[in-house]
Write a protein that holds these residues in place. Structure first.
Motif, PDB file in Angstrom:
ATOM      1  N   ALA A 139       0.830  -1.204   0.000  1.00 38.54           N
ATOM      2  CA  ALA A 139       0.000   0.000   0.000  1.00 38.54           C
ATOM      3  C   ALA A 139       0.867   1.257   0.000  1.00 38.54           C
ATOM      4  O   ALA A 139       0.568   2.229  -0.696  1.00 38.54           O
ATOM      5  CB  ALA A 139      -0.929  -0.009   1.211  1.00 38.54           C
ATOM      6  N   THR A 140       1.942   1.235   0.760  1.00 39.09           N
ATOM      7  CA  THR A 140       2.839   2.386   0.817  1.00 39.09           C
ATOM      8  C   THR A 140       3.469   2.644  -0.545  1.00 39.09           C
ATOM      9  O   THR A 140       3.571   3.800  -0.992  1.00 39.09           O
ATOM     10  CB  THR A 140       3.934   2.158   1.872  1.00 39.09           C
ATOM     11  OG1 THR A 140       3.327   2.008   3.158  1.00 39.09           O
ATOM     12  CG2 THR A 140       4.911   3.316   1.911  1.00 39.09           C
ATOM     13  N   GLN A 141       3.876   1.588  -1.229  1.00 37.36           N
ATOM     14  CA  GLN A 141       4.498   1.769  -2.543  1.00 37.36           C
ATOM     15  C   GLN A 141       3.471   2.200  -3.591  1.00 37.36           C
ATOM     16  O   GLN A 141       3.793   2.951  -4.511  1.00 37.36           O
ATOM     17  CB  GLN A 141       5.229   0.499  -2.955  1.00 37.36           C
ATOM     18  CG  GLN A 141       6.464   0.247  -2.104  1.00 37.36           C
ATOM     19  CD  GLN A 141       7.402  -0.805  -2.637  1.00 37.36           C
ATOM     20  OE1 GLN A 141       7.493  -1.048  -3.838  1.00 37.36           O
ATOM     21  NE2 GLN A 141       8.133  -1.446  -1.733  1.00 37.36           N
ATOM     22  N   ALA A 142       2.236   1.745  -3.459  1.00 38.31           N
ATOM     23  CA  ALA A 142       1.190   2.198  -4.379  1.00 38.31           C
ATOM     24  C   ALA A 142       0.968   3.701  -4.232  1.00 38.31           C
ATOM     25  O   ALA A 142       0.826   4.424  -5.228  1.00 38.31           O
ATOM     26  CB  ALA A 142      -0.110   1.442  -4.120  1.00 38.31           C
ATOM     27  N   ASP A 143       0.955   4.183  -3.010  1.00 37.14           N
ATOM     28  CA  ASP A 143       0.810   5.623  -2.786  1.00 37.14           C
ATOM     29  C   ASP A 143       1.977   6.392  -3.393  1.00 37.14           C
ATOM     30  O   ASP A 143       1.784   7.440  -4.029  1.00 37.14           O
ATOM     31  CB  ASP A 143       0.721   5.920  -1.289  1.00 37.14           C
ATOM     32  CG  ASP A 143      -0.658   5.659  -0.708  1.00 37.14           C
ATOM     33  OD1 ASP A 143      -1.651   5.772  -1.453  1.00 37.14           O
ATOM     34  OD2 ASP A 143      -0.748   5.335   0.492  1.00 37.14           O
ATOM     35  N   VAL A 146       1.521   6.496  -7.234  1.00 35.71           N
ATOM     36  CA  VAL A 146       0.487   7.432  -7.671  1.00 35.71           C
ATOM     37  C   VAL A 146       0.942   8.872  -7.474  1.00 35.71           C
ATOM     38  O   VAL A 146       0.699   9.744  -8.327  1.00 35.71           O
ATOM     39  CB  VAL A 146      -0.836   7.168  -6.924  1.00 35.71           C
ATOM     40  CG1 VAL A 146      -1.869   8.243  -7.267  1.00 35.71           C
ATOM     41  CG2 VAL A 146      -1.386   5.787  -7.277  1.00 35.71           C
ATOM     42  N   ASP A 147       1.646   9.134  -6.386  1.00 35.58           N
ATOM     43  CA  ASP A 147       2.081  10.492  -6.079  1.00 35.58           C
ATOM     44  C   ASP A 147       3.227  10.968  -6.972  1.00 35.58           C
ATOM     45  O   ASP A 147       3.536  12.164  -6.996  1.00 35.58           O
ATOM     46  CB  ASP A 147       2.536  10.581  -4.617  1.00 35.58           C
ATOM     47  CG  ASP A 147       1.379  10.437  -3.638  1.00 35.58           C
ATOM     48  OD1 ASP A 147       0.221  10.621  -4.050  1.00 35.58           O
ATOM     49  OD2 ASP A 147       1.646  10.128  -2.457  1.00 35.58           O
ATOM     50  N   HIS A 148       3.847  10.051  -7.708  1.00 35.42           N
ATOM     51  CA  HIS A 148       5.000  10.419  -8.534  1.00 35.42           C
ATOM     52  C   HIS A 148       4.834   9.964  -9.990  1.00 35.42           C
ATOM     53  O   HIS A 148       5.769   9.471 -10.607  1.00 35.42           O
ATOM     54  CB  HIS A 148       6.287   9.827  -7.943  1.00 35.42           C
ATOM     55  CG  HIS A 148       6.659  10.403  -6.617  1.00 35.42           C
ATOM     56  ND1 HIS A 148       6.138   9.920  -5.435  1.00 35.42           N
ATOM     57  CD2 HIS A 148       7.483  11.441  -6.271  1.00 35.42           C
ATOM     58  CE1 HIS A 148       6.637  10.622  -4.421  1.00 35.42           C
ATOM     59  NE2 HIS A 148       7.441  11.557  -4.908  1.00 35.42           N
ATOM     60  N   GLY A 149       3.628  10.138 -10.512  1.00 30.68           N
ATOM     61  CA  GLY A 149       3.409   9.921 -11.940  1.00 30.68           C
ATOM     62  C   GLY A 149       2.607   8.708 -12.324  1.00 30.68           C
ATOM     63  O   GLY A 149       2.309   8.513 -13.501  1.00 30.68           O
ATOM     64  N   GLY A 150       2.254   7.864 -11.361  1.00 33.32           N
ATOM     65  CA  GLY A 150       1.584   6.621 -11.691  1.00 33.32           C
ATOM     66  C   GLY A 150       0.073   6.668 -11.676  1.00 33.32           C
ATOM     67  O   GLY A 150      -0.587   5.618 -11.655  1.00 33.32           O
ATOM     68  N   GLY A 151      -0.505   7.841 -11.694  1.00 37.43           N
ATOM     69  CA  GLY A 151      -1.960   7.953 -11.661  1.00 37.43           C
ATOM     70  C   GLY A 151      -2.607   7.620 -12.994  1.00 37.43           C
ATOM     71  O   GLY A 151      -1.972   7.119 -13.925  1.00 37.43           O
ATOM     72  N   TRP A 152      -3.890   7.899 -13.076  1.00 38.69           N
ATOM     73  CA  TRP A 152      -4.649   7.600 -14.301  1.00 38.69           C
ATOM     74  C   TRP A 152      -5.628   8.737 -14.554  1.00 38.69           C
ATOM     75  O   TRP A 152      -6.125   9.366 -13.613  1.00 38.69           O
ATOM     76  CB  TRP A 152      -5.408   6.287 -14.157  1.00 38.69           C
ATOM     77  CG  TRP A 152      -6.284   5.960 -15.334  1.00 38.69           C
ATOM     78  CD1 TRP A 152      -5.876   5.509 -16.560  1.00 38.69           C
ATOM     79  CD2 TRP A 152      -7.706   6.069 -15.405  1.00 38.69           C
ATOM     80  NE1 TRP A 152      -6.957   5.336 -17.385  1.00 38.69           N
ATOM     81  CE2 TRP A 152      -8.100   5.675 -16.706  1.00 38.69           C
ATOM     82  CE3 TRP A 152      -8.686   6.475 -14.501  1.00 38.69           C
ATOM     83  CZ2 TRP A 152      -9.425   5.665 -17.108  1.00 38.69           C
ATOM     84  CZ3 TRP A 152     -10.008   6.469 -14.893  1.00 38.69           C
ATOM     85  CH2 TRP A 152     -10.371   6.059 -16.196  1.00 38.69           C
ATOM     86  N   SER A 153      -5.891   9.037 -15.828  1.00 40.37           N
ATOM     87  CA  SER A 153      -6.861  10.075 -16.179  1.00 40.37           C
ATOM     88  C   SER A 153      -7.772   9.565 -17.286  1.00 40.37           C
ATOM     89  O   SER A 153      -7.394   8.695 -18.070  1.00 40.37           O
ATOM     90  CB  SER A 153      -6.140  11.344 -16.637  1.00 40.37           C
ATOM     91  OG  SER A 153      -5.354  11.093 -17.791  1.00 40.37           O
ATOM     92  N   ARG A 154      -8.943  10.136 -17.380  1.00 37.71           N
ATOM     93  CA  ARG A 154      -9.949   9.714 -18.359  1.00 37.71           C
ATOM     94  C   ARG A 154      -9.791  10.457 -19.683  1.00 37.71           C
ATOM     95  O   ARG A 154     -10.760  10.948 -20.251  1.00 37.71           O
ATOM     96  CB  ARG A 154     -11.350   9.938 -17.794  1.00 37.71           C
ATOM     97  CG  ARG A 154     -11.683   9.102 -16.591  1.00 37.71           C
ATOM     98  CD  ARG A 154     -13.093   9.357 -16.104  1.00 37.71           C
ATOM     99  NE  ARG A 154     -13.423   8.545 -14.954  1.00 37.71           N
ATOM    100  CZ  ARG A 154     -13.881   7.298 -15.016  1.00 37.71           C
ATOM    101  NH1 ARG A 154     -14.047   6.731 -16.191  1.00 37.71           N
ATOM    102  NH2 ARG A 154     -14.164   6.627 -13.910  1.00 37.71           N
ATOM    103  N   ASP A 155      -8.584  10.544 -20.169  1.00 36.55           N
ATOM    104  CA  ASP A 155      -8.355  11.239 -21.435  1.00 36.55           C
ATOM    105  C   ASP A 155      -8.359  10.300 -22.633  1.00 36.55           C
ATOM    106  O   ASP A 155      -8.191  10.725 -23.768  1.00 36.55           O
ATOM    107  CB  ASP A 155      -7.036  12.016 -21.386  1.00 36.55           C
ATOM    108  CG  ASP A 155      -5.825  11.128 -21.159  1.00 36.55           C
ATOM    109  OD1 ASP A 155      -5.998   9.884 -21.045  1.00 36.55           O
ATOM    110  OD2 ASP A 155      -4.705  11.661 -21.090  1.00 36.55           O
TER     111      ASP A 155
END
Length: 276
Positions: A139-143, A146-155
């Protein structure tokens, strides 16, 4: 009868002392294998997708031609530096993943050029995280990811993040974890990634590692797309729980960028995964 000559003895010992000291402190000619922290161990942060495949799984040729639709892609890390994205686009590469993070201690210094550059030429792109289950929780590594470029957008052109879980390049293959503990770690990462982004992360792995380190756990196949690593003419046997693969890393010696992949479907299927 011998005559004791203390002056001569002193001079002899003085002459021999430097040689004796150099021998005492010299490394043995056969010191044995290097320790895990030796010169052969890569620096933390240098890991990338598939670096353990040739050593552990071997290289068995390239994919056979197939009439089934496939879409070419690449994955990159700091090893590639600034990537020639227009060249790759012109060669038929339509999607890409860039390494964003590793553990909670590393971010790819070339990530912006790779992530934004692939998007700029028209590719569908995503980010991946190299897992180090021995350094912090899933969980810590997932955060951190996500906080450093690994997120997702609906583009419509951003793929869900990928968890690169494979052989430990810094030590024991399974990071010192039991099979059940490894499954728990992976689940922690996947659950937190979905909580943060709303998407199920892609799992990148090799069947042999998955079998060795998770006991061939079958519980993620219904939710998480599989990105299989195998440098051979076919994908071979898949890990338990998956009836098909979504992506296949088939070589580390491709043109322009070494790591080349095939999406298991035409471009509209890549777009569908991006749309979610």
């Amino acid at each position: 009868m011998r005559v004791h000559r203390p002056g001569l003895l002193r001079r002899c010992l003085t002459a021999l002392l430097p040689t004796a000291l150099s021998l005492a402190f010299a490394a043995p000619a056969s010191a044995g294998p290097a320790s895990p922290a030796g010169a052969d161990t890569p620096a933390r942060g240098s890991a990338h997708m598939g670096m353990g495949v040739p050593v552990h799984d071997g290289v068995h040729g390239l994919p056979r031609d197939s009439r089934a639709a496939r879409t070419e892609g690449v994955d990159v890390s700091s090893h590639q530096g600034d990537v020639a994205w227009p060249t790759l686009w012109s060669s038929g590469v339509k999607w890409a993943y860039a390494k964003a993070t590793e553990g909670t201690y590393y971010t790819n210094p070339y990530f912006a050029q790779q992530y934004k550059g692939s998007y700029a030429v028209g590719m569908i792109r995503g980010a991946y995280h190299f897992a180090t289950p021995d350094t912090s929780s899933g969980a810590t590594q997932a955060d951190y990811f996500v906080d450093h470029g690994g997120g997702w957008s609906r583009d419509g052109r951003t793929l869900p993040g990928a968890l690169d879980i494979e052989w430990n390049p810094y030590g024991a293959a399974c990071y010192g974890k039991t099979r059940s503990a490894m499954v728990t770690w992976i689940r922690g990462f996947l659950n937190q990634y979905k909580a943060r982004t709303g998407r199920d992360a892609v799992i990148y792995t090799a069947t042999s590692w998955w079998t060795q380190c998770t006991g061939n756990y079958a519980g993620f196949g219904t939710s998480n797309p599989l990105w299989i690593a195998r440098y051979a003419s076919t994908v071979g046997t898949l890990p338990a729980g998956w009836t098909h693969h979504t992506m296949w890393q088939y070589t580390s010696t491709g043109p322009t960028v070494g790591d080349h992949n095939r999406f298991n479907g035409a471009l509209d299927r890549v777009q569908a995964l991006a749309h979610g």
